[in-house]
Design an enzyme around this catalytic site. Structure first.
Site, short mmCIF file in Angstrom:
data_model
loop_
_atom_site.label_atom_id
_atom_site.label_comp_id
_atom_site.label_asym_id
_atom_site.label_seq_id
_atom_site.Cartn_x
_atom_site.Cartn_y
_atom_site.Cartn_z
N LEU A 32 61.04 51.07 46.71
CA LEU A 32 60.74 49.72 46.25
C LEU A 32 59.30 49.30 46.50
CD1 LEU A 32 64.02 48.00 47.49
CD2 LEU A 32 63.57 49.05 45.26
N GLU A 34 56.38 45.84 45.32
CA GLU A 34 56.36 44.39 45.03
C GLU A 34 56.95 44.04 43.66
OE1 GLU A 34 55.84 41.33 46.30
OE2 GLU A 34 55.95 42.36 48.21
N HIS A 36 59.62 45.46 42.21
CA HIS A 36 61.05 45.33 42.44
C HIS A 36 61.35 44.05 43.24
CE1 HIS A 36 60.55 49.87 42.40
NE2 HIS A 36 61.43 49.71 41.44
P1 AMP Z 1 62.90 51.31 38.50
O1 AMP Z 1 63.19 51.43 39.94
O2 AMP Z 1 61.61 51.95 38.08
O3 AMP Z 1 64.07 51.71 37.62
O4 AMP Z 1 62.68 49.76 38.21
C1 AMP Z 1 63.69 48.83 38.52
C2 AMP Z 1 63.31 47.50 37.93
O5 AMP Z 1 62.06 47.06 38.46
C3 AMP Z 1 63.15 47.54 36.40
O6 AMP Z 1 63.75 46.37 35.84
C4 AMP Z 1 61.67 47.53 36.23
O7 AMP Z 1 61.25 46.96 35.01
C5 AMP Z 1 61.22 46.66 37.41
N1 AMP Z 1 59.82 46.90 37.72
C6 AMP Z 1 59.23 48.09 37.99
N2 AMP Z 1 57.91 47.93 38.16
C7 AMP Z 1 57.65 46.61 37.99
C8 AMP Z 1 56.47 45.81 38.02
N3 AMP Z 1 55.28 46.32 38.29
N4 AMP Z 1 56.60 44.49 37.79
C9 AMP Z 1 57.81 43.94 37.51
N5 AMP Z 1 58.96 44.64 37.46
C10 AMP Z 1 58.88 45.95 37.70
#
Ligand code: AMP
Length: 278
Positions: A32, A34, A36
């Site tokens: 995780l 920021e 997330h």
């Molecule tokens: P992941 O762990 O990559 O599957 O991401 C989980 C969630 O976190 C997804 O909804 C992503 O779009 C969101 N997320 C990942 N990176 C960011 C970011 N930089 N800003 C906002 N949300 C993010």
């Protein structure tokens, strides 16, 4: 209070049965950052009980992708989620989510075959399938997702509408480093030099906004300027597209409210980013 750690589907069902109030859900693949955590904070604001899942979903990676090297640090993730006073952390095993006789897939047509779907043809099928499973297990009132993965958000909204999920989906803004790099678990793969080069994604999106503000509207012209900037930084472009934000259709001229999305490979790491043009 420490979040309750739940690593079996049966236990999640049993606990969910007794939860009342508005249930917020944040699906993640862990490691995780920021980005997330911003989703978790939004969930804390809007809901009574927050459940975060941590599951590196094997079916959204293709054979030549980075599943085995995907960064993980469950202990640190638990600490971060404890600090944010998350109620439950659901982290099932691969075997539980995909037992040996697993056969069912959820597939959204067309919008999964463009943009990232072109170079990752089975990726979204994995995403829609796992999110369906997680929503069935957790039955949230509101699910929080990042606009960082813009196509994913559009695909999941379409799926939720088509399949009559009752869960509302809330999209949250992209969280960036001070210098503009969008936070991503994959940034970890970059060397210090690659990290600098990777700024070309956000810089090219800001350039597009600047050109549009200066009355340049041709998508081709703007993409050409973005291409130059990215290639000057040794980025290898997978795609740059100007999109209608609901249908993901390519539009020939920028208008206020459209999205520009791009995927660029920097030092073998494929990075994505996007901007809402205003
Ligand atoms: P992941 O762990 O990559 O599957 O991401 C989980 C969630 O976190 C997804 O909804 C992503 O779009 C969101 N997320 C990942 N990176 C960011 C970011 N930089 N800003 C906002 N949300 C993010």
């Amino acid at each position: 209070m420490k979040p309750k750690l739940i690593n079996s589907i049966e236990e999640m069902f049993a606990i969910r049965k007794h939860l009342t109030g508005v249930i917020g859900f944040v699906p993640t693949m862990g490691f995780l950052h920021e980005g997330h955590l911003s989703l978790v904070r939004e969930a804390k604001k809007q809901t009574d009980i927050v459940i975060v899942s941590i599951f590196v979903n094997p079916t959204q990676f293709s054979a030549n992708e980075d599943l085995s090297e995907y960064p993980r640090n469950i202990e640190r993730d638990i600490e971060l989620l404890t600090d944010l006073e998350v109620d439950h952390i659901f982290f099932p095993t691969d075997e539980q989510m995909y037992p040996e006789d697993y056969k069912t897939w959820v597939d959204v047509d067309k919008i999964t075959q463009v943009l990232c779907g072109r170079s990752r043809p089975t990726h979204f099928r994995g995403v829609t399938t796992i999110v369906t499973k997680l929503m069935n297990i957790i039955d949230p009132d509101i699910m929080f997702m990042g606009e960082k993965d813009f196509q994913q958000l559009v695909v999941l909204r379409q799926m939720a509408k088509d399949l009559n999920f009752r869960t509302k989906i809330v999209g949250c803004s992209i969280v960036r480093e001070k210098d503009g790099l969008a936070l991503s678990s994959r940034n970890k793969y970059l060397s210090p030099d690659g990290r600098k080069k990777a700024l070309c994604l956000n810089k090219s999106l800001l350039l597009a906004q600047k050109l549009f503000s200066g009355n340049v509207v041709s998508s081709n012209k703007i993409i050409s300027h973005m291409t130059d900037l990215i290639e000057d930084n040794e980025g290898i472009i997978d795609y740059i597209e100007v999109l209608e934000p609901k249908t993901l259709e390519h539009i020939p001229e920028l208008i206020s409210g459209c999205r520009i999305a791009l995927a660029v490979v920097v030092e073998n790491t494929r990075l994505i980013d996007n901007i809402k043009i205003v």
